[in-house]
Design a protein around this motif. Sequence first.
Motif, mmCIF file in Angstrom:
data_model
loop_
_atom_site.group_PDB
_atom_site.id
_atom_site.type_symbol
_atom_site.label_atom_id
_atom_site.label_comp_id
_atom_site.label_asym_id
_atom_site.label_seq_id
_atom_site.Cartn_x
_atom_site.Cartn_y
_atom_site.Cartn_z
ATOM 1 N N VAL A 17 0.823 -1.213 0.000
ATOM 2 C CA VAL A 17 0.000 0.000 0.000
ATOM 3 C C VAL A 17 0.860 1.268 0.000
ATOM 4 O O VAL A 17 0.385 2.344 0.357
ATOM 5 N N LEU A 18 2.134 1.153 -0.415
ATOM 6 C CA LEU A 18 2.986 2.326 -0.598
ATOM 7 C C LEU A 18 3.341 2.465 -2.070
ATOM 8 O O LEU A 18 3.743 1.490 -2.724
ATOM 9 N N GLU A 19 3.236 3.677 -2.578
ATOM 10 C CA GLU A 19 3.633 3.940 -3.951
ATOM 11 C C GLU A 19 5.140 3.772 -4.111
ATOM 12 O O GLU A 19 5.904 3.909 -3.153
ATOM 13 N N ASP A 20 5.586 3.487 -5.323
ATOM 14 C CA ASP A 20 7.010 3.486 -5.606
ATOM 15 C C ASP A 20 7.571 4.877 -5.344
ATOM 16 O O ASP A 20 6.939 5.888 -5.677
ATOM 17 N N ASN A 21 8.746 4.938 -4.733
ATOM 18 C CA ASN A 21 9.396 6.212 -4.404
ATOM 19 C C ASN A 21 8.607 7.012 -3.369
ATOM 20 O O ASN A 21 8.683 8.247 -3.330
ATOM 21 N N ALA A 22 7.850 6.302 -2.521
ATOM 22 C CA ALA A 22 7.105 6.979 -1.449
ATOM 23 C C ALA A 22 8.086 7.667 -0.490
ATOM 24 O O ALA A 22 9.231 7.236 -0.315
ATOM 25 N N LEU A 23 7.607 8.735 0.109
ATOM 26 C CA LEU A 23 8.420 9.522 1.046
ATOM 27 C C LEU A 23 7.910 9.303 2.465
ATOM 28 O O LEU A 23 6.697 9.332 2.708
ATOM 29 N N THR A 24 8.826 9.060 3.389
ATOM 30 C CA THR A 24 8.449 9.024 4.807
ATOM 31 C C THR A 24 9.399 9.915 5.583
ATOM 32 O O THR A 24 10.602 9.961 5.308
ATOM 33 N N VAL A 25 8.852 10.628 6.555
ATOM 34 C CA VAL A 25 9.658 11.535 7.374
ATOM 35 C C VAL A 25 9.260 11.380 8.835
ATOM 36 O O VAL A 25 8.080 11.233 9.158
ATOM 37 N N ALA A 26 10.265 11.361 9.703
ATOM 38 C CA ALA A 26 10.041 11.337 11.148
ATOM 39 C C ALA A 26 10.666 12.587 11.739
ATOM 40 O O ALA A 26 11.665 13.105 11.219
ATOM 41 N N TYR A 27 10.097 13.056 12.851
ATOM 42 C CA TYR A 27 10.535 14.317 13.445
ATOM 43 C C TYR A 27 11.434 14.089 14.659
ATOM 44 O O TYR A 27 11.223 13.171 15.455
ATOM 45 N N SER A 28 12.422 14.968 14.783
ATOM 46 C CA SER A 28 13.383 14.856 15.869
ATOM 47 C C SER A 28 13.694 16.252 16.413
ATOM 48 O O SER A 28 13.198 17.262 15.911
#
Length: 399
Positions: free
Chosen positions: A215-226
């Motif tokens: 259920v993720l597109e190719d080249n999907a972006l994920t970001v986490a905060y710090s």
Amino acid sequence: MKVEPKIREFICTTAHPEGCREYVRRQIAYVRSQERKKGRKQEPKKVLVIGASTGYGLASRITAGFGCGAATIGIMFEKPSNGKRTATPGWYNTAAYEEEAQKAGLYAKSINGDAFSKAVKEETIALIKRDWGKADMVIYSLAAPRRTDTQGKTWVSALKTTGKPFTEKSMDLRNHTIVTKTVEPAAEEEVEGTKKVMGGEDWLDWIKALKVADVLEDNALTVAYSYIGPRLTYPIYYDGTIGQAKRHLEKTARVIREEFPDVRALISVNKALVTQASAAIPIVPLYFAVLYGVMKEAHTHEGCIEQMVRLFREKLLEENPPTDEAGRIRMDDWELEEHIQSRVWEIWEQVTTENVENLADIQGYWEDFYHMFGFGFENVDYEKDVEIEIGIPSINFAE
């Protein structure tokens, strides 16, 4: 019911539904006031926000929805009103967001439950499959005191140092007196517990689950905060138990990129801001109040929504996002400018109970604090009775 703020130490135990609606509306208005960058190919269209109801997570959802026109699914863990007590602010924020999204013709659905759990991951995957097919962005913005992992073990986080005790000035939020606080070092199991709760293990679990379910597109972006912060707070933050967890989060970004080459995993190091989590950390509220005053004087102060709009517009959605030597996006760049930190340290050495009201932005600190719970807005009539049992349009569907 008339709703008033009830403060207990560093939290407010009530939330105002109309004030929370105003809180969300103001953030939406800010996003709409900013001109969208033209010709960008990277704008997300289907965004999953894990931890979407307050702080940076809420601001991210608003920016994705009203700044990029994205459909959003928000994961939260909030309590509705029971008719006698108000709901949590995140519940009212989410209700307000969905209402405004519907008016704007934007898809918005939410799932209320423990984001660490397998059940919520499965529920989210089912919703994505049914409504979207696939998501193209995953924002990870969780802040929690404890986590039960997939093996059923519960881990608890600790706000402690590592190595030796740390003693420094702090501010008693009850009366604004300047006191001395000593933070004790953590035991090894407390360090491990904090990494388990606030590190990257669950972020990786989410990405694995989404990838396995396709259920993720190719080249999907994920970001986490710090957050890193200045050297002043290193012993309690960056070199403390929280910092150990944040280092684990950074390592996890590299693991995600290695295990899933078609997933772009990034860390955004954000600015110091008043949140429900940060208000609980000794020493930090005084630093925030001093920093607020200095950055406002320099006209570089940003709240959550201003930070997220700048993150999306200038960094995160670029084809090659600008990063530091460790591969992190630095949204704390303005906070850590040398002239800002020099002035903060100058004030820090001078501040006492007698002069704190003049040297630090106490009013700004409390304004942000009260706004989180829907209080302190001049155009909201807090003398009026309000309905506290507010529904979230999509929750019945999600459940």
